[in-house]
Write an enzyme that holds these catalytic residues in place. Structure first.
Site, mmCIF file in Angstrom:
data_model
loop_
_atom_site.group_PDB
_atom_site.id
_atom_site.type_symbol
_atom_site.label_atom_id
_atom_site.label_comp_id
_atom_site.label_asym_id
_atom_site.label_seq_id
_atom_site.Cartn_x
_atom_site.Cartn_y
_atom_site.Cartn_z
ATOM 1 N N CYS A 9 0.849 -1.167 -0.091
ATOM 2 C CA CYS A 9 -0.002 0.082 0.122
ATOM 3 C C CYS A 9 0.857 1.088 0.145
ATOM 4 O O CYS A 9 1.978 1.284 0.560
ATOM 5 C CB CYS A 9 -0.902 0.005 1.518
ATOM 6 S SG CYS A 9 -2.076 -1.135 1.439
ATOM 7 N N GLY A 29 1.363 -0.192 -4.817
ATOM 8 C CA GLY A 29 0.166 -0.624 -5.181
ATOM 9 C C GLY A 29 -0.466 -0.240 -6.338
ATOM 10 O O GLY A 29 -1.006 0.779 -6.575
ATOM 11 N N ASN A 89 -1.312 1.781 5.670
ATOM 12 C CA ASN A 89 -0.247 1.184 4.872
ATOM 13 C C ASN A 89 0.500 0.273 6.120
ATOM 14 O O ASN A 89 0.952 0.781 7.067
ATOM 15 C CB ASN A 89 0.901 2.058 4.347
ATOM 16 C CG ASN A 89 2.135 1.314 3.917
ATOM 17 O OD1 ASN A 89 3.113 2.032 3.762
ATOM 18 N ND2 ASN A 89 1.932 0.085 3.392
ATOM 19 N N GLY A 90 0.560 -1.186 5.875
ATOM 20 C CA GLY A 90 1.221 -1.881 6.712
ATOM 21 C C GLY A 90 0.244 -3.159 6.822
ATOM 22 O O GLY A 90 -0.665 -3.341 5.976
ATOM 23 N N CYS A 139 11.697 -0.932 8.383
ATOM 24 C CA CYS A 139 11.881 -2.028 7.249
ATOM 25 C C CYS A 139 13.220 -1.951 6.320
ATOM 26 O O CYS A 139 13.150 -0.687 5.408
ATOM 27 C CB CYS A 139 10.700 -1.997 6.223
ATOM 28 S SG CYS A 139 10.850 -3.084 4.921
ATOM 29 N N TYR A 175 14.489 -2.061 -2.101
ATOM 30 C CA TYR A 175 13.699 -2.293 -3.270
ATOM 31 C C TYR A 175 12.139 -1.552 -3.112
ATOM 32 O O TYR A 175 12.092 -0.958 -4.290
ATOM 33 C CB TYR A 175 13.397 -3.913 -3.389
ATOM 34 C CG TYR A 175 12.162 -4.222 -4.545
ATOM 35 C CD1 TYR A 175 12.675 -4.142 -5.646
ATOM 36 C CD2 TYR A 175 11.041 -4.840 -4.155
ATOM 37 C CE1 TYR A 175 11.602 -4.513 -6.721
ATOM 38 C CE2 TYR A 175 10.060 -5.036 -4.970
ATOM 39 C CZ TYR A 175 10.495 -5.036 -6.412
ATOM 40 O OH TYR A 175 9.596 -5.311 -7.441
ATOM 41 N N SER A 196 15.192 -2.294 -10.682
ATOM 42 C CA SER A 196 15.468 -2.126 -9.403
ATOM 43 C C SER A 196 16.980 -2.764 -9.288
ATOM 44 O O SER A 196 17.613 -2.073 -8.011
ATOM 45 C CB SER A 196 14.531 -2.836 -8.513
ATOM 46 O OG SER A 196 14.336 -4.077 -9.018
ATOM 47 N N ASP A 244 20.880 -8.238 -9.162
ATOM 48 C CA ASP A 244 19.547 -8.196 -8.952
ATOM 49 C C ASP A 244 19.241 -7.783 -7.545
ATOM 50 O O ASP A 244 20.148 -7.874 -6.942
ATOM 51 C CB ASP A 244 18.733 -9.599 -9.446
ATOM 52 C CG ASP A 244 17.269 -9.339 -9.609
ATOM 53 O OD1 ASP A 244 16.714 -8.195 -9.624
ATOM 54 O OD2 ASP A 244 16.735 -10.292 -10.205
ATOM 55 N N ASP A 245 17.859 -7.235 -7.355
ATOM 56 C CA ASP A 245 17.587 -6.899 -6.059
ATOM 57 C C ASP A 245 17.369 -7.724 -5.067
ATOM 58 O O ASP A 245 17.662 -8.089 -3.827
ATOM 59 C CB ASP A 245 16.570 -5.796 -5.934
ATOM 60 C CG ASP A 245 15.421 -6.480 -6.609
ATOM 61 O OD1 ASP A 245 14.549 -7.249 -6.104
ATOM 62 O OD2 ASP A 245 15.135 -5.940 -7.676
ATOM 63 N N CYS A 282 14.104 -3.447 10.884
ATOM 64 C CA CYS A 282 13.316 -4.814 10.799
ATOM 65 C C CYS A 282 13.939 -5.488 9.443
ATOM 66 O O CYS A 282 14.336 -4.875 8.509
ATOM 67 C CB CYS A 282 12.032 -4.709 10.368
ATOM 68 S SG CYS A 282 11.236 -6.188 10.133
ATOM 69 N N CYS A 311 12.654 -10.827 7.107
ATOM 70 C CA CYS A 311 12.623 -11.697 5.926
ATOM 71 C C CYS A 311 13.964 -12.133 5.608
ATOM 72 O O CYS A 311 13.927 -13.326 4.843
ATOM 73 C CB CYS A 311 11.958 -10.908 4.897
ATOM 74 S SG CYS A 311 12.604 -9.336 4.564
HETATM 75 S S1 SF4 Z 1 10.106 -8.667 7.273
HETATM 76 FE FE1 SF4 Z 1 11.162 -7.883 5.413
HETATM 77 S S2 SF4 Z 1 9.905 -6.682 4.122
HETATM 78 FE FE2 SF4 Z 1 8.765 -7.214 5.877
HETATM 79 S S3 SF4 Z 1 8.796 -5.285 7.112
HETATM 80 FE FE3 SF4 Z 1 10.768 -6.451 7.756
HETATM 81 S S4 SF4 Z 1 12.390 -6.054 6.586
HETATM 82 FE FE4 SF4 Z 1 10.576 -5.306 5.595
#
Ligand code: SF4
Length: 498
Positions: free
Chosen positions: A29, A55, A134-135, A269, A275, A316, A378-379, A472, A475
């Site tokens: 979003c 989005g 957003n989130g 994030c 990206y 990207s 690549d990203d 964060c 991932c």
């Molecule tokens: S998990 Fe990855 S994509 Fe999601 S908020 Fe954390 S760093 Fe960003």
């Protein structure tokens, strides 16, 4: 049907290049709001257009005008195809408006209904309010169950609608206080833009996972936006970020800053830098383009390889490829060209077109590639489907060797904070080591930037603080700053403590 008429259903080229979509993670979003300008909805439409990369599925705008009250329009498709029509924009008068662009939200993928499209609006005893979020709310299932048991009637399948119902149940007398009450019950990531008849309100969650910035336009106008690139398009000046855990209330030309949450260490994030955000945006005072270029520099230091050419996977991967080439001294070249105009279009989905796959979007610059040892930058690698196809195209064009260099660490865990990620077992890095991925992709070498290298590129000189990470990065690391309680209840297993 006349042979000149388009078929009933648009054919989505975007679905051709991977098993499901283009094998990238997608931001879900973008939000935007303006107060204190004539015809605010026109500015919001332009802002949403600049945020379209966050989005593309649908968009919506709510405006307020003292004569006609609150007005709203929600549409599927691109902003430029809907919110440029004078007949529609005339229905959104007033000096205050907010808007939202949507990819899709948790729980409704592939089945979005117009009622899922934000902003959401609620008529409360003290007046109306609209919100755009957003989130992703990680305890939305539990909240929804509780709210339904207490009599709330949900209109959509969106997690964001919980905020409106929590506001409705609050006993506070003013909207900002009701928003505070509601958001204190919410877990996960949220950057919220809201409006009443007289106020524009912005809030970021205590960790500040998703971005939100403040801008000024003209003498009296204020803007809230997911990214600074959307300030630029309307000629607004970037003032500062809404800080993690901050609520800003803008009314009568003044901004008031409130702190409704317990203080927490921010965990923005880190993938926004890699990206999601546009390269012409500024995040936390840093140029996204410059950060991506620096990722390429770090990658060249960490994973050098003898080669003749550095090529980005467009678009990207481009800044990181430029940084890699600069640091390594290997020439940079546009070995892959993107067809800028590919996208949703009216054409029959024949088997022959399906088989063209990624070639519809990307083409190899044969004259540049032939006989060369090529480094492809690549990203990210998500499922690996597109990476394999790109490698085949490069080899078909006569490359002597193909080396992948990836500007993010292996994506091994799903995101629960507002990014569309495949289930964990579909992420290549969740089931394979780096060497196994190299063999699976059948390339000469494959290297990802390390987590510490990524942290250095975003300005953390000593890398990642393992005891208290600055961003964060769940991932990549599996270290979730907010426990995804709904997913845990459904059986998702967190990483075992080391
Ligand atoms: S998990 Fe990855 S994509 Fe999601 S908020 Fe954390 S760093 Fe960003």
């Amino acid at each position: 049907m006349s042979k000149h008429m388009p078929p009933a259903h648009p054919f989505d080229f975007d679905a051709l290049s991977g098993d499901a979509g283009d094998d990238k993670l997608h931001e879900e979003c973008g939000v935007f709001g303006v107060i204190g300008v004539t015809d605010a909805a026109n500015f919001v439409a332009l802002g949403l257009h600049a945020l379209q990369h966050r989005g593309q599925e649908a968009g919506g705008i709510v405006s307020y005008d003292p004569g006609s009250g609150f007005n709203s329009a929600r549409r599927f498709g691109y902003v430029r195809d809907n919110f440029t029509k004078q007949s529609l924009m005339e229905t959104l008068p007033g000096a205050l408006a907010i808007g939202h662009v949507r990819y899709s939200t948790a729980g409704s993928k592939g089945a979005t209904q117009i009622r899922d499209v934000q902003p959401f609006f609620g008529e409360f005893s003290m007046g109306g309010a609209a919100i755009a979020h957003n989130g992703n709310i990680t305890n939305a299932d539990a909240l929804r169950r509780e709210l339904i048991e207490r009599g709330s009637i949900f209109q959509s399948s969106s997690d964001s609608e919980c905020i409106i119902h929590l506001m409705a149940r609050s006993l506070q007398r003013k909207v900002p206080e009701r928003i505070m009450d509601a958001l204190r019950r919410v877990e996960g990531a949220f950057s919220v833009v809201s409006m009443t008849r007289t106020k524009l309100i912005g809030v970021r969650d205590p960790l500040g996972v998703r971005p939100l910035v403040i801008g000024r336009i003209g003498d009296d106008g204020w803007v809230l936006s997911s990214e600074t690139c959307a300030l630029d398009i309307i000629g607004a000046e970037y003032l500062r970020d809404v800080e993690p855990g901050e609520m800003v209330v803008i009314e009568h030309g003044e901004l008031k800053s409130l702190r409704p949450f317990m203080p927490a260490k921010p965990r923005f994030c880190i993938f926004e830098h890699v990206y999601f955000s546009r390269p012409d945006s500024i995040i936390g005072g840093r140029s996204v383009y410059e950060t991506r270029r620096q990722i390429g520099v770090e990658l060249a230091r960490e994973a050098p390889v003898e080669a003749d050419l550095v090529c980005p996977v467009p678009d990207s991967g481009t800044p990181a490829a430029i940084g890699f080439a600069h640091e390594s001294g290997i020439p940079y070249g546009m070995g892959i060209i993107r067809n800028q105009y590919m996208g949703r279009t009216f054409i029959e989905p024949t088997e022959q077109i399906r088989n063209m796959g990624v070639r519809l979007k990307l083409n190899v610059n044969r004259a540049l590639i032939r006989g060369k040892r090529v480094i492809l930058v690549d990203d990210s690698v998500v499922r690996g489907t597109t990476s394999r196809k790109i490698k085949e195209m490069i080899l078909d064009a006569g490359a002597a060797e193909v080396h992948f260099r990836i500007a993010s660490p292996p994506t091994a865990w799903p995101c629960f904070y507002g990014v569309d990620t495949p289930q964990r077992e579909k992420l290549l890095a969740a089931t394979m080591s780096e060497d196994e991925m190299r063999d699976h992709l059948a390339v000469d070498s494959l290297k990802f930037i390390s987590l510490d290298g990524l942290y250095r590129a975003v300005g953390e000189a000593t890398g990642r603080d393992a005891s208290c990470p600055q961003y964060c990065d769940a991932c990549f690391s599996g270290d979730y700053p907010v426990a995804p309680s709904d997913m845990i209840a459904k059986g998702f297993e967190l990483k075992a403590a080391e």
